[in-house]
Every structure is written in C-alpha cells, then in structure tokens.
Design an enzyme around this catalytic site. Structure first.
Site, mmCIF file in Angstrom:
data_model
loop_
_atom_site.group_PDB
_atom_site.id
_atom_site.type_symbol
_atom_site.label_atom_id
_atom_site.label_comp_id
_atom_site.label_asym_id
_atom_site.label_seq_id
_atom_site.Cartn_x
_atom_site.Cartn_y
_atom_site.Cartn_z
ATOM 1 N N THR A 135 1.677 4.429 -13.439
ATOM 2 C CA THR A 135 2.056 3.120 -13.978
ATOM 3 C C THR A 135 2.474 3.170 -15.444
ATOM 4 O O THR A 135 2.655 2.130 -16.076
ATOM 5 C CB THR A 135 0.874 2.144 -13.823
ATOM 6 O OG1 THR A 135 -0.288 2.719 -14.467
ATOM 7 C CG2 THR A 135 0.554 1.898 -12.353
ATOM 8 N N GLU A 136 2.636 4.377 -15.987
ATOM 9 C CA GLU A 136 2.871 4.530 -17.426
ATOM 10 C C GLU A 136 4.067 3.721 -17.928
ATOM 11 O O GLU A 136 4.020 3.114 -18.997
ATOM 12 C CB GLU A 136 3.074 6.012 -17.770
ATOM 13 C CG GLU A 136 1.793 6.845 -17.738
ATOM 14 C CD GLU A 136 1.498 7.430 -16.371
ATOM 15 O OE1 GLU A 136 0.711 8.376 -16.289
ATOM 16 O OE2 GLU A 136 2.056 6.926 -15.369
ATOM 17 N N VAL A 137 5.175 3.711 -17.160
ATOM 18 C CA VAL A 137 6.386 3.039 -17.646
ATOM 19 C C VAL A 137 6.192 1.540 -17.804
ATOM 20 O O VAL A 137 6.932 0.882 -18.536
ATOM 21 C CB VAL A 137 7.598 3.311 -16.713
ATOM 22 C CG1 VAL A 137 7.956 4.790 -16.729
ATOM 23 C CG2 VAL A 137 7.327 2.821 -15.292
ATOM 24 N N PHE A 141 4.632 3.749 -21.878
ATOM 25 C CA PHE A 141 4.361 5.183 -21.911
ATOM 26 C C PHE A 141 5.380 5.890 -21.012
ATOM 27 O O PHE A 141 6.184 5.239 -20.344
ATOM 28 C CB PHE A 141 2.957 5.486 -21.381
ATOM 29 C CG PHE A 141 1.868 5.310 -22.391
ATOM 30 C CD1 PHE A 141 1.146 6.402 -22.843
ATOM 31 C CD2 PHE A 141 1.535 4.059 -22.880
ATOM 32 C CE1 PHE A 141 0.115 6.248 -23.760
ATOM 33 C CE2 PHE A 141 0.522 3.893 -23.790
ATOM 34 C CZ PHE A 141 -0.192 4.994 -24.234
#
Length: 259
Positions: A135-137, A141
């Site tokens: 889920t970084e985006v 991130f």
C-alpha cells in the site's frame, strides 16, 4: 541479544521466530527489524536448526511500518533515510540468501513491509482470511526494496499490477499470482502447515536443501553457460557428500530414509 519484540525458540530442529507486538499489529520498527536479523543469524550458526519458521502472534502477521516510527522519519535527512532503508533491505536479503529454508506462516493480514517479509521467504502459507498488499503508493512511499524481490518472484507484469495499484488482495488471489504458496482454512491451518514442515524436515536432506537454495540464487543473473557450469560443479560436489551416498544406499536397498 535479548529479544523484546519477538519470541525465539527451537523445537525438533525448527527455529521459530514469532513477531510479538500484537497490540501494534506486529508493525515493523528498527528494534523489531534488528531482532529478526539477530534471530536469523542465531539460526544460521546453530547446527541444531534445519528449518526456520517466521510467524506472528495476534490477528495480523504484520501491518507494515510502525505508526510512531513514521512520525519520526518525517524529520529524517537523506543520510538517515538511506541508513534506515539499508537496515530493512538487510533483513530481506538475510532471509532471501539465508543458508537455511525460511517458511512464513501468515495467520492474518500482511501489508506493505509485512507483505514483503512474507513474500521473500522460501515458502509462504496463509490462512484463507488473510489479505496481502503493498500500500506504499497510497501514502506517498514507494515499495522500493520489495519490488526487486517481488518482480523476480511473480514477474514484472504481475508485480506492476500489485505494486502500482496499492490494492489489498485476498490470500487466494495472492496464491494465484504466485506471491504465496498455499492457502488453508483457519481451522485446519496449523495441521496443514505442520504437515508441510514435516515433509521438509524428514523428507529432505539438510545439505541438499541448503545447496539447492544456494544454487538457485547463483544462477539467477548469469549467462546460461556460466549457470550450467555452476550447476555441474554443484552437482558433482553434492555427489561426494555423505548425504548423497546415504540417499543412494537407501534407494537401492528400497529403504525409507528419515533425514
């Protein structure tokens, strides 16, 4: 070193590393990362350990980055960000290149860095209720370190779909993508993964497991002729090992070998 964020025990030649921050959904922070690395080092140098199991207490396997630590890194300079990233990269590398087989038992959601932790293991088994995703985006991130391992594991196209969308997927979808190995119902999970463990523990030579994993890593990024030369040498050396002689004797004598 004493462990405060995980539990470490050895039973029947298996080193169990259990993430033990259930109140924080086993989120990763520097202390936990350092402790996992130390536990992996301990297991690597312990002749009594044949396999390593990475699991977690509580309803989540790992929710990724620790929220309190995210607050701290907002104030990091570039050098601090580089060092912090190197520390996490070192953990993934240690699992990937470990001299022993590392098996993830995922009993709950594995998200972001936690998903990377599960995916980089040699085997990953999950309950059917668990969800996976990077889920970084969604929070600015990038799934940088894990992208290297995930693209190798499931291919560039599938990795792009997973890493760029930031979506959570079911355990069944993760299995279809090749991100994890097998999914079991929660009520049968422990019985099923113990069966998988026993098959590796008693059905395969420790030397053979170690050398096969090593060879797979060595031939990834070299020209095919060089890869074949390395394979020839590895095969010849394995044939000289006592485990091979023992295995051949058992096979020829129609005996069951108990490794």
């Amino acid at each position: 070193m004493p462990f405060s964020s995980l539990l470490y025990e050895i039973s029947d030649r298996v080193a169990y590393i259990t993430l033990n921050r259930p109140e924080k959904r086993n989120a990763l922070h520097p202390q936990l990362v350092a402790e996992i690395k130390q536990a992996l080092t301990d297991a690597a140098h312990d002749d009594a350990v044949k396999l390593i199991v990475l699991k977690a207490n509580g309803p989540a396997f790992s929710a990724g980055a620790d929220l309190e630590y995210l607050q701290q890194i907002r104030h990091f300079n570039l050098e601090q960000h580089i060092q912090d990233t190197k520390d996490l990269c070192g953990l993934y590398e240690q699992i990937y290149f470990h001299n022993k087989v590392v098996i993830a038992w995922v009993q709950g959601h594995a998200i972001a860095g936690g998903c990377g932790l599960a995916a980089v293991c040699d085997f990953c088994y999950s309950t059917s209720e668990a969800k996976f995703g990077f889920t970084e985006v969604k929070i600015g991130f990038i799934p940088a370190i894990v992208s290297v391992f995930v693209s190798r594991k499931i291919g560039e196209g599938r990795a792009k779909a997973l890493l760029l969308s930031g979506e959570l997927i079911s355990a069944q979808q993760a299995e279809q993508l090749g991100l994890i190995d097998e999914v079991f119902p929660a009520n049968d999970f422990m019985e099923k993964v113990q069966q998988k463990l026993q098959n590796l523990l008693y059905g395969a030579s420790a030397f053979s497991l170690m050398q096969t994993k090593k060879l797979l890593h060595q031939v990834q990024d070299v020209p095919i002729r060089e890869a074949l030369e390395r394979a020839i040498m590895a095969n010849a050396e394995a044939r000289n090992h006592p485990d091979c002689r023992r295995g051949i004797d058992a096979f020829l004598n129609k005996q069951h070998i108990h490794w």
